[in-house]
Design a protein around this motif. Structure first.
Motif, PDB file in Angstrom:
ATOM      1  N   TYR A  77      -9.098  -4.136  -0.826  1.00 54.13           N
ATOM      2  CA  TYR A  77      -9.671  -3.530   0.377  1.00 54.13           C
ATOM      3  C   TYR A  77      -9.580  -2.001   0.291  1.00 54.13           C
ATOM      4  CZ  TYR A  77      -9.183  -8.374   2.055  1.00 54.13           C
ATOM      5  OH  TYR A  77      -9.231  -9.724   2.189  1.00 54.13           O
ATOM      6  N   ASN A  78      -8.932  -1.381   1.271  1.00 56.38           N
ATOM      7  CA  ASN A  78      -8.842   0.084   1.283  1.00 56.38           C
ATOM      8  C   ASN A  78      -7.490   0.588   0.776  1.00 56.38           C
ATOM      9  OD1 ASN A  78      -7.835  -1.192   3.557  1.00 56.38           O
ATOM     10  ND2 ASN A  78      -8.275   0.474   4.964  1.00 56.38           N
ATOM     11  N   PHE A  79      -6.851  -0.191  -0.076  1.00 56.64           N
ATOM     12  CA  PHE A  79      -5.593   0.209  -0.695  1.00 56.64           C
ATOM     13  C   PHE A  79      -5.764   0.157  -2.208  1.00 56.64           C
ATOM     14  CE2 PHE A  79      -4.551  -1.050   3.523  1.00 56.64           C
ATOM     15  CZ  PHE A  79      -3.512  -0.228   3.911  1.00 56.64           C
ATOM     16  N   ALA A  80      -5.417   1.246  -2.868  1.00 54.26           N
ATOM     17  CA  ALA A  80      -5.648   1.329  -4.310  1.00 54.26           C
ATOM     18  C   ALA A  80      -4.467   1.983  -5.000  1.00 54.26           C
ATOM     19  CB  ALA A  80      -6.918   2.121  -4.610  1.00 54.26           C
ATOM     20  N   SER A  81      -4.327   1.680  -6.280  1.00 55.47           N
ATOM     21  CA  SER A  81      -3.308   2.323  -7.103  1.00 55.47           C
ATOM     22  C   SER A  81      -3.991   2.924  -8.326  1.00 55.47           C
ATOM     23  CB  SER A  81      -2.226   1.321  -7.527  1.00 55.47           C
ATOM     24  OG  SER A  81      -1.116   1.986  -8.093  1.00 55.47           O
ATOM     25  N   PHE A  82      -3.719   4.206  -8.543  1.00 58.69           N
ATOM     26  CA  PHE A  82      -4.315   4.960  -9.653  1.00 58.69           C
ATOM     27  C   PHE A  82      -3.310   5.081 -10.794  1.00 58.69           C
ATOM     28  CE2 PHE A  82      -6.356   6.372  -5.786  1.00 58.69           C
ATOM     29  CZ  PHE A  82      -7.675   6.639  -6.145  1.00 58.69           C
ATOM     30  N   LEU A  83      -3.839   5.175 -12.011  1.00 58.09           N
ATOM     31  CA  LEU A  83      -3.041   5.452 -13.198  1.00 58.09           C
ATOM     32  C   LEU A  83      -3.599   6.700 -13.849  1.00 58.09           C
ATOM     33  CD1 LEU A  83      -0.916   4.683 -15.376  1.00 58.09           C
ATOM     34  CD2 LEU A  83      -2.726   3.352 -16.488  1.00 58.09           C
ATOM     35  N   ALA A  84      -2.754   7.700 -14.048  1.00 61.79           N
ATOM     36  CA  ALA A  84      -3.138   8.932 -14.741  1.00 61.79           C
ATOM     37  C   ALA A  84      -2.220   9.122 -15.936  1.00 61.79           C
ATOM     38  CB  ALA A  84      -3.055  10.137 -13.812  1.00 61.79           C
TER      39      ALA A  84
END
Length: 241
Positions: free
Chosen positions: A232-239
């Motif tokens: 939904y409107n929750f995300a996890s990014f990887l950099a």
């Protein structure tokens, strides 16, 4: 696990949301019933730690709350001479996190600190986690924090950043908000609870869109950045540096 009933009755003078003792007491229940995919994100943090933690490095959990991410990281460190530093500005959170950390034995040092993550130094980092914390920091301070993480990171190190997102397209925003509301309803939250918590979080939780997060990481210097998980409107990014 104590059930979250903080907003189950009407509050005549509803103050801004704070991570105080009342929230700390119900936090595990609150976040699992409010954030879709939260446990999957914790599992992913563990796997990414296993893959990217470097020997002779430091791992950071910035805005650690009760230490769930830090403990997941500690369980998955497989290289030598790593230290985990977990920081939160809430005294109540750090006190309760200390109890949780002491309940699990490990050879990997885990240091809990009360403090402002915008002011601490990042050094020799191979894994940095900012799990649903940046959204509570003033927008004008966010770039400098991500810059500091990058500058204090070893080559090949990673940033895991989890956030609530908003969408610029109004129809998409409404559709995703509806799904999130249904998620909370299905987890037992009443309309009163949902409404009052939303009011308490207004002007406290200020979300960014996906493009803003990615541009911020690019501007900091990360060569690779993207979403590895979204619900939904929750995300996890990887950099990756």
């Amino acid at each position: 696990m104590q059930k979250d009933t903080l907003y189950a009755s009407t509050h005549e003078a509803l103050g801004a949301f704070q991570f105080d003792e009342s929230v700390v007491a119900v936090f595990p229940d609150m976040i699992s019933r409010s954030v879709p995919g939260y446990q999957t994100i914790l599992t992913g943090i563990g796997e990414l730690t296993r893959q990217y933690a470097q020997k002779d490095s430091q791992l950071y959990d910035l805005g650690c709350s009760l230490g769930a991410a830090a403990l997941t990281m500690r369980r998955n460190v497989e290289v030598e001479n790593c230290k985990i530093i977990a920081i939160d500005n809430s005294e109540a959170m750090i006190q309760r996190a200390t109890e949780y950390v002491q309940a699990y034995h490990s050879e990997v040092p885990l240091i809990l600190q009360q403090g402002d993550i915008a002011e601490i130094e990042i050094e020799d980092a191979s894994v940095v986690v900012i799990n649903f914390t940046l959204q509570f920091i003033a927008p004008e301070q966010r770039q400098s924090l991500v810059n500091k993480v990058y500058q204090g990171m070893k080559p090949g190190g990673i940033l895991i950043l989890s956030e609530k997102l908003h969408f610029d397209d109004e129809q998409m925003q409404q559709a995703i908000e509806h799904l999130h509301l249904q998620f909370k309803r299905s987890n037992g939250y009443s309309e009163l609870e949902i409404s009052q918590k939303r009011s308490a979080l207004e002007n406290v939780l200020i979300s960014d869109n996906q493009q803003t997060h990615l541009q911020r990481m690019q501007d900091a210097g990360f060569s690779t950045a993207g979403i590895w998980f979204q619900a939904y409107n929750f995300a996890s990014f990887l950099a990756i540096k």
